[in-house]
Design a protein around this motif. Structure first.
Motif, PDB file in Angstrom:
ATOM      1  N   THR A  37      -3.473   9.929   7.740  1.00  0.00           N
ATOM      2  CA  THR A  37      -3.421  10.342   9.139  1.00  0.00           C
ATOM      3  C   THR A  37      -2.898   9.182   9.983  1.00  0.00           C
ATOM      4  O   THR A  37      -2.751   8.052   9.498  1.00  0.00           O
ATOM      5  N   SER A  38      -2.650   9.470  11.248  1.00  0.00           N
ATOM      6  CA  SER A  38      -2.173   8.424  12.155  1.00  0.00           C
ATOM      7  C   SER A  38      -3.226   7.350  12.378  1.00  0.00           C
ATOM      8  O   SER A  38      -2.909   6.250  12.843  1.00  0.00           O
ATOM      9  N   GLU A  39      -4.484   7.660  12.061  1.00  0.00           N
ATOM     10  CA  GLU A  39      -5.569   6.700  12.265  1.00  0.00           C
ATOM     11  C   GLU A  39      -6.010   6.037  10.964  1.00  0.00           C
ATOM     12  O   GLU A  39      -6.955   5.240  10.963  1.00  0.00           O
ATOM     13  N   SER A  40      -5.362   6.347   9.841  1.00  0.00           N
ATOM     14  CA  SER A  40      -5.731   5.727   8.565  1.00  0.00           C
ATOM     15  C   SER A  40      -5.430   4.236   8.593  1.00  0.00           C
ATOM     16  O   SER A  40      -4.409   3.814   9.165  1.00  0.00           O
ATOM     17  N   LYS A  57       0.943  13.003  16.792  1.00  0.00           N
ATOM     18  CA  LYS A  57      -0.468  12.772  16.507  1.00  0.00           C
ATOM     19  C   LYS A  57      -0.857  13.433  15.192  1.00  0.00           C
ATOM     20  O   LYS A  57      -1.594  12.875  14.390  1.00  0.00           O
ATOM     21  N   GLU A 111      -4.334  17.490   7.677  1.00  0.00           N
ATOM     22  CA  GLU A 111      -5.195  16.604   8.466  1.00  0.00           C
ATOM     23  C   GLU A 111      -6.302  17.415   9.139  1.00  0.00           C
ATOM     24  O   GLU A 111      -7.466  17.003   9.177  1.00  0.00           O
ATOM     25  N   ASN A 152     -11.215  11.585   5.419  1.00  0.00           N
ATOM     26  CA  ASN A 152      -9.887  12.188   5.545  1.00  0.00           C
ATOM     27  C   ASN A 152      -9.374  12.567   4.160  1.00  0.00           C
ATOM     28  O   ASN A 152      -9.635  11.870   3.178  1.00  0.00           O
ATOM     29  N   ARG A 188       6.181   9.034  13.418  1.00  0.00           N
ATOM     30  CA  ARG A 188       5.099   8.172  13.925  1.00  0.00           C
ATOM     31  C   ARG A 188       4.696   8.524  15.349  1.00  0.00           C
ATOM     32  O   ARG A 188       3.629   8.123  15.820  1.00  0.00           O
TER      33      ARG A 188
END
Length: 375
Positions: free
Chosen positions: A187-190, A235, A241, A183, A232
């Motif tokens: 990101t929201s998944e970091s 996505k 991103e 990445n 938050r």
């Protein structure tokens, strides 16, 4: 205060929007940023009127736009200031107005300079004898540090500037390991460790920004900032991103070196409103007056030109790709080479079109902040 002999960082050398007036330039592809400015205009108007009420005894009012970039948006800000003054019943025959346009040294100031004569002409035609004296200056340099003398500026403005960091965040535990791996932004998944590293860099930079501006502002000085934030519930908060996703695919296909992607991080962070509030409070130089969120579609660049009911996701994706290319191409071409840029944004446009079909809308969250100098 920074000296004239200060050495530019790598970020300061390459971080700028795409110059010129070509088809992929920022000048031709910045309607999204203009939309954000227009949505924040009411807050700007209220703050400028407050400034005017505080400095009525002054014969020269000094206003600075930080991170002005190039193209029409820089002078739209100047036009907005003049209109607000006119609507408040104030004539520039009584005062002089000095506007300082600031950005990093690599910014295309020449495009702005070339448009100033026509700008002055249109303002004179519109306002006639009420135009008075308005002087426009360029002030190159990083706003993460001093730009002006003490107690000099009455009003600071910045739109879509402060979410750019002074440098890409670095891991404090092991600098030999990539921070964010595949990445290029948060990101929201970091993982939490990546968020913490980005947040620390933002806190450090924003505190320095606030301290520098507090020293440069007059005692009643006001500042209005609009920066890309983070929701938050979204996505995807940052178009970068998706650029990272495309770069990852290109690595897997052997078009790019894996190490280049793994060790590249965008110097950009979109804070939440609470993070902004906490940094302002911790730094201590300002009283927070306004903290507001506004939402803007990624394809705002399209909405001003075309009936949105007549276009499909493919066209929307192409428009969004042109907008993002105008902002991100200089730093991406420096890191990955100019040869991949066309292919990168062709793939980006297709990915965006797919997500529009899937999610229906993609939005940027902007945080609008008004602060007053505390003394």
């Amino acid at each position: 205060m920074a000296s004239m002999s200060s050495i530019l960082t790598t970020t300061e050398r390459v971080l700028h929007m795409k110059g010129g007036e070509g088809d992929t330039s920022y000048a031709k592809n910045s309607l999204l940023q203009r939309k954000v400015m227009m949505k924040a205009k009411t807050i700007l108007e209220e703050s400028v009127k407050q400034m005017l009420s505080n400095v009525t005894s002054e014969s020269c009012w000094k206003v600075a736009d930080l991170g002005c970039s190039s193209g029409p948006n820089a002078l739209i800000f100047v036009s907005n200031i003049l209109n607000i003054m006119g609507n408040a019943g104030l004539s520039l025959n009584r005062v002089s107005l000095q506007i300082y346009l600031n950005d990093l040294f690599g910014n295309d100031f020449n495009t702005i300079f070339k448009s100033i004569p026509d700008f002055y002409h249109s303002i004179c035609q519109e306002k006639g004898g009420n135009f008075g004296t308005c002087f426009i200056h360029a002030t190159p340099g990083s706003f993460y540090g001093r730009l002006f003398p003490d107690n000099y500026i009455h009003f600071f403005h910045s739109s879509f500037g402060v979410h750019w960091l002074s440098q890409a965040p670095k891991s404090s535990t092991d600098t030999s390991e990539p921070l964010n791996k595949e990445n290029i932004v948060l990101t929201s998944e970091s993982p939490p460790s990546v968020h913490e590293t980005y947040l620390k860099q933002f806190e450090k930079d924003f505190k320095l920004f606030l301290k520098s501006r507090s020293e440069e502002l007059t005692s009643d000085g006001i500042m209005v900032l609009t920066l890309m934030g983070r929701d938050r519930n979204n996505k995807f908060n940052n178009p970068a991103e998706l650029i990272g996703m495309v770069l990852k695919d290109m690595v897997h296909e052997g078009m790019l070196e894996k190490e280049k992607l793994y060790y590249f991080d965008f110097p950009m962070y979109g804070p939440t409103t609470e993070e902004v509030r906490q940094v302002i409070k911790a730094e201590g130089s300002f009283i927070l007056k306004t903290l507001k969120i506004i939402k803007t579609s990624w394809d705002a660049n399209l909405e001003e030109d075309v009936d949105d009911s007549a276009v499909d996701s493919k066209i929307r994706g192409e428009f969004i790709a042109k907008t993002m290319r105008a902002g991100f191409e200089p730093i991406l071409s420096t890191e990955f080479g100019e040869d991949i840029i066309d292919e990168l944004f062709l793939r980006f446009a297709k990915l965006v079109a797919h997500l529009i079909d899937e999610l229906e809308t993609l939005e940027i969250t902007s945080v609008v902040v008004t602060v007053k100098k505390d003394y």
